[in-house]
Design a protein around this motif. Sequence first.
Motif, PDB file in Angstrom:
ATOM      1  N   GLY A   1      50.010  46.657  25.878  1.00 57.76           N
ATOM      2  CA  GLY A   1      51.391  47.526  26.300  1.00 57.76           C
ATOM      3  C   GLY A   1      52.268  47.277  27.301  1.00 57.76           C
ATOM      4  O   GLY A   1      53.595  47.528  26.976  1.00 57.76           O
ATOM      5  N   ASP A   2      52.327  45.820  28.045  1.00 54.90           N
ATOM      6  CA  ASP A   2      53.247  45.739  28.809  1.00 54.90           C
ATOM      7  C   ASP A   2      53.915  44.233  28.538  1.00 54.90           C
ATOM      8  O   ASP A   2      53.221  43.073  29.168  1.00 54.90           O
ATOM      9  N   LEU A   3      54.436  44.252  27.862  1.00 60.65           N
ATOM     10  CA  LEU A   3      55.364  43.821  26.898  1.00 60.65           C
ATOM     11  C   LEU A   3      56.253  42.592  27.619  1.00 60.65           C
ATOM     12  O   LEU A   3      56.288  41.103  27.868  1.00 60.65           O
ATOM     13  N   ALA A   4      57.129  42.972  29.459  1.00 57.51           N
ATOM     14  CA  ALA A   4      57.485  42.372  29.936  1.00 57.51           C
ATOM     15  C   ALA A   4      56.772  41.065  30.839  1.00 57.51           C
ATOM     16  O   ALA A   4      56.827  40.013  30.723  1.00 57.51           O
ATOM     17  N   GLY A   5      55.049  41.426  31.177  1.00 55.82           N
ATOM     18  CA  GLY A   5      54.369  40.922  31.875  1.00 55.82           C
ATOM     19  C   GLY A   5      53.579  39.686  30.708  1.00 55.82           C
ATOM     20  O   GLY A   5      53.864  39.032  31.280  1.00 55.82           O
TER      21      GLY A   5
ATOM     22  N   ILE B   1      55.333  38.611  27.881  1.00 61.60           N
ATOM     23  CA  ILE B   1      56.573  37.220  28.551  1.00 61.60           C
ATOM     24  C   ILE B   1      56.773  36.122  29.005  1.00 61.60           C
ATOM     25  O   ILE B   1      56.972  35.622  29.873  1.00 61.60           O
ATOM     26  N   ASN B   2      56.563  37.504  30.577  1.00 67.44           N
ATOM     27  CA  ASN B   2      56.445  36.128  31.752  1.00 67.44           C
ATOM     28  C   ASN B   2      55.656  35.196  31.346  1.00 67.44           C
ATOM     29  O   ASN B   2      55.162  33.925  31.936  1.00 67.44           O
TER      30      ASN B   2
ATOM     31  N   ILE C   1      57.654  35.239  21.905  1.00 66.87           N
ATOM     32  CA  ILE C   1      58.664  35.584  23.064  1.00 66.87           C
ATOM     33  C   ILE C   1      59.929  36.300  22.717  1.00 66.87           C
ATOM     34  O   ILE C   1      59.879  37.848  23.146  1.00 66.87           O
ATOM     35  N   ALA C   2      60.814  36.068  21.857  1.00 69.24           N
ATOM     36  CA  ALA C   2      61.951  36.875  20.829  1.00 69.24           C
ATOM     37  C   ALA C   2      62.034  37.553  19.954  1.00 69.24           C
ATOM     38  O   ALA C   2      61.830  39.094  20.256  1.00 69.24           O
ATOM     39  N   ALA C   3      60.593  37.531  19.623  1.00 67.87           N
ATOM     40  CA  ALA C   3      59.743  39.195  19.275  1.00 67.87           C
ATOM     41  C   ALA C   3      59.686  40.370  19.619  1.00 67.87           C
ATOM     42  O   ALA C   3      59.378  41.155  19.641  1.00 67.87           O
ATOM     43  N   ILE C   4      58.904  39.508  21.274  1.00 65.56           N
ATOM     44  CA  ILE C   4      58.875  40.570  21.859  1.00 65.56           C
ATOM     45  C   ILE C   4      59.451  41.585  22.918  1.00 65.56           C
ATOM     46  O   ILE C   4      60.035  42.526  22.732  1.00 65.56           O
ATOM     47  N   GLU C   5      60.666  40.709  23.271  1.00 63.44           N
ATOM     48  CA  GLU C   5      61.967  40.790  23.576  1.00 63.44           C
ATOM     49  C   GLU C   5      62.529  41.824  22.720  1.00 63.44           C
ATOM     50  O   GLU C   5      63.314  43.028  23.172  1.00 63.44           O
ATOM     51  N   SER C   6      62.302  41.941  21.651  1.00 63.19           N
ATOM     52  CA  SER C   6      63.279  42.477  20.188  1.00 63.19           C
ATOM     53  C   SER C   6      62.820  43.797  20.619  1.00 63.19           C
ATOM     54  O   SER C   6      63.507  44.741  20.566  1.00 63.19           O
ATOM     55  N   ARG C   7      60.982  43.842  20.726  1.00 60.79           N
ATOM     56  CA  ARG C   7      60.238  45.078  20.659  1.00 60.79           C
ATOM     57  C   ARG C   7      60.498  45.756  21.572  1.00 60.79           C
ATOM     58  O   ARG C   7      60.385  47.397  21.951  1.00 60.79           O
TER      59      ARG C   7
END
Length: 189
Positions: A80-84, A86-87, A108-114
């Motif tokens: 659930g660490d979406l920012a991590g 993406i990094n 990356i775009a899909a995770i940012e959208s989430r």
Amino acid sequence: MMFFAWLVGVGSPANAQTPPPDPDAPEARVAQARELYKLGAGLYKAGRYKEAIAAFEEAYALSGNEKILYNIANAQERLGDLAGAINSLRAYRPYASPSDVVSLDLRIAAIESRMEQIPPLQPAPAPRPEAVVREAPVPTPLPTTSEALPQSRPRWALVGTGAALAVGFGATAVFTYLEGQDRQMASDA
């Protein structure tokens, strides 16, 4: 002559002690990184993502293998660490093959959208002083053997019903099998 024997004995390979392997040697670091990666993969499969991330990060620190960043991102996303995630994916992107860059950008775009769909966390309200002071709950005493609860009859009804169904299905299976055998014998004749 004695001196020569002593010199030969001291210099022989049987008496020589090999130094312990250097833990900072590249081969030792790679072997340790490989073991940590295997540990991380096992933890990931077991759903222990936080521990898998720690093992993967240590393996990456030892080996410098950029492909491990992808595994770290997978575990971070599962945790659930979406920012991590993406990094980690962005750190891996320069080392990805050209054919994988497009799929990485889409991921990356899909995770940012989430992340945009998740409402920001609100801080928990501070507890009111009167709510903090509570009396301890009184435990309910367990019934003694003389007060034991009666056996539940529905459980036995379910067991009996299940047994009856099993016998019925078993009889149907045997009948169907025998009927098929009769048909096969008739067609063979």
